[in-house]
Write a protein that holds these residues in place. Structure first.
Motif, PDB file in Angstrom:
ATOM      1  N   THR A  33       0.827  -1.208   0.000  1.00 55.12           N
ATOM      2  CA  THR A  33       0.000   0.000   0.000  1.00 55.12           C
ATOM      3  C   THR A  33       0.860   1.257   0.000  1.00 55.12           C
ATOM      4  OG1 THR A  33      -1.744  -1.173   1.225  1.00 55.12           O
ATOM      5  CG2 THR A  33      -1.834   1.238   1.213  1.00 55.12           C
ATOM      6  N   ILE A  34       1.911   1.250   0.822  1.00 61.11           N
ATOM      7  CA  ILE A  34       2.817   2.402   0.874  1.00 61.11           C
ATOM      8  C   ILE A  34       3.486   2.611  -0.478  1.00 61.11           C
ATOM      9  CG2 ILE A  34       4.987   3.246   1.858  1.00 61.11           C
ATOM     10  CD1 ILE A  34       4.189   1.966   4.498  1.00 61.11           C
ATOM     11  N   TYR A  35       3.942   1.526  -1.085  1.00 63.94           N
ATOM     12  CA  TYR A  35       4.624   1.629  -2.375  1.00 63.94           C
ATOM     13  C   TYR A  35       3.691   2.146  -3.462  1.00 63.94           C
ATOM     14  CZ  TYR A  35       7.222   0.274  -6.555  1.00 63.94           C
ATOM     15  OH  TYR A  35       7.852   0.282  -7.774  1.00 63.94           O
ATOM     16  N   LEU A  36       2.477   1.603  -3.517  1.00 58.18           N
ATOM     17  CA  LEU A  36       1.520   2.047  -4.527  1.00 58.18           C
ATOM     18  C   LEU A  36       1.127   3.507  -4.310  1.00 58.18           C
ATOM     19  CD1 LEU A  36      -0.808  -1.091  -4.819  1.00 58.18           C
ATOM     20  CD2 LEU A  36       1.016  -0.360  -6.379  1.00 58.18           C
ATOM     21  N   THR A  37       0.990   3.915  -3.034  1.00 53.47           N
ATOM     22  CA  THR A  37       0.686   5.313  -2.724  1.00 53.47           C
ATOM     23  C   THR A  37       1.814   6.232  -3.174  1.00 53.47           C
ATOM     24  OG1 THR A  37      -0.605   4.631  -0.780  1.00 53.47           O
ATOM     25  CG2 THR A  37       0.109   6.937  -0.877  1.00 53.47           C
ATOM     26  N   THR A  38       3.046   5.796  -2.930  1.00 57.50           N
ATOM     27  CA  THR A  38       4.217   6.567  -3.361  1.00 57.50           C
ATOM     28  C   THR A  38       4.253   6.713  -4.867  1.00 57.50           C
ATOM     29  OG1 THR A  38       5.488   5.753  -1.456  1.00 57.50           O
ATOM     30  CG2 THR A  38       6.738   6.684  -3.289  1.00 57.50           C
ATOM     31  N   LEU A  40       1.749   6.339  -7.069  1.00 50.30           N
ATOM     32  CA  LEU A  40       0.601   7.092  -7.579  1.00 50.30           C
ATOM     33  C   LEU A  40       0.757   8.583  -7.290  1.00 50.30           C
ATOM     34  CD1 LEU A  40      -2.207   7.148  -8.858  1.00 50.30           C
ATOM     35  CD2 LEU A  40      -3.178   6.724  -6.578  1.00 50.30           C
ATOM     36  N   GLY A  41       1.146   8.914  -6.053  1.00 47.49           N
ATOM     37  CA  GLY A  41       1.280  10.322  -5.661  1.00 47.49           C
ATOM     38  C   GLY A  41       2.319  11.050  -6.482  1.00 47.49           C
ATOM     39  N   MET A 284       6.997   8.696   0.264  1.00 44.73           N
ATOM     40  CA  MET A 284       5.539   8.689   0.309  1.00 44.73           C
ATOM     41  C   MET A 284       5.001  10.021   0.825  1.00 44.73           C
ATOM     42  SD  MET A 284       2.919   6.288   2.518  1.00 44.73           S
ATOM     43  CE  MET A 284       3.445   7.072   4.053  1.00 44.73           C
TER      44      MET A 284
END
Length: 313
Positions: A33-38, A40-41, A284
């Motif tokens: 989740t952290i990686y995908l958020t990073t 995407l953001g 992130m």
């Protein structure tokens, strides 16, 4: 690499994070989740700056480069960490380990230089607003970015070549989740004094000096704002500078503590947690700190997802 007590190391084993098996799935989902958020953001910031003509300014050009650096910096370690969490044999080839170390240093250093450039940009914009366009011209902005890329290339290549000359004995287990430079030095059976000296000297140039420049820039910004008393302005300045400095301190504090001021009492767990702070958490947080609190970025984001006028009629 020859010798009675030496063997050729073809791969290393990454021990990863000391997570109990029953909690492995939970942490896997968390890190994913952290990686995908990073991703995407930071990707969203790059797209917004590219598409919105209002953001074609030096400040946002530097921010776009920072987002690209964060995106790549996180991708150097996180995919391998996630893969190893699902693997019974979390190995990485010798050449892959050196390559990971090179790109880790490259994008980590690039972030350091870009943070300095962004602090300087804000310093000029607030302290010398009438001369901002002449000082921070597009040409100078490009020069700052190019110099950052060149310096980081040299620094990362220097450490990688120094590491490649070392010999590694039978022990090939790295008690970390990536090929950390200090962890590799501990495994080497060669003389590592030159490596450690270069880390200390170059670390002071790449880390300490930029950190001091950032602190000085924000100190001058705060001093300049306080000269024109305004409750709203002071609150906004301290809110913005405080959030920026918190991320800067998290990034530089953990890196300087790990590589320039290592403690003999530091446990592997402590070093791993400190590494997570600047390799996982900081990339992130940067999109939220530098962009989502920015009025122009909010307007660009709204415009991107706002339906065309003819659909609203």
């Amino acid at each position: 690499m020859t010798g009675q007590n030496q063997t050729i190391i073809s791969q290393f084993l990454l021990l990863g994070l000391p997570i109990p098996p029953e909690h492995l799935l939970l942490f896997y989902v968390l890190f994913l989740t952290i990686y995908l958020t990073t991703m995407l953001g930071n990707f969203l910031i790059i797209v917004l700056i590219h598409l919105d003509s209002r953001l074609h300014m030096p400040m946002y050009s530097l921010l776009s480069n920072l987002s690209f650096s964060d995106l790549c910096f996180s991708s150097v370690t996180m995919p391998k960490l996630l893969q190893n969490m699902q693997s019974q044999v979390p190995s990485i080839p010798y050449a892959g380990c050196l390559m990971q170390m090179y790109f880790f240093l490259f994008f980590g250093d690039l972030e350091s230089f870009l943070l300095v450039a962004m602090a300087y940009d804000r310093y000029v914009a607030i302290c010398f607003p009438l001369h901002y366009t002449s000082i921070m011209s597009p040409k100078r902005c490009v020069c700052l970015v190019v110099i950052s890329w060149l310096l980081t290339t040299f620094h990362a290549m220097l450490h990688t070549l120094l590491m490649a000359r070392l010999s590694f004995c039978a022990d090939n287990v790295i008690p970390h989740f990536f090929c950390d430079m200090s962890a590799l030095l501990k495994l080497s059976c060669s003389d590592t004094h030159i490596n450690k000296l270069v880390i200390f000297v170059m670390g002071g140039i790449i880390l300490v000096i930029p950190f001091v420049l950032i602190i000085v820039s924000y100190a001058r910004i705060v001093s300049s704002i306080l000269k024109v008393p305004s409750a709203h302005g002071i609150h906004k300045a301290f809110s913005t500078c405080g959030s920026h400095l918190s991320v800067v301190s998290l990034f530089y504090g953990t890196v300087i503590g790990l590589y320039l001021c290592p403690s003999a009492t530091n446990s592997t767990m402590k070093e791993t947690v400190m590494s997570m702070m600047y390799t996982v958490v900081t990339p992130m947080l940067n999109p939220f700190i530098y962009s989502l609190r920015n009025r122009d970025m909010k307007a660009a984001l709204t415009s991107l997802f706002q339906p065309p006028n003819f659909l609203l009629q």
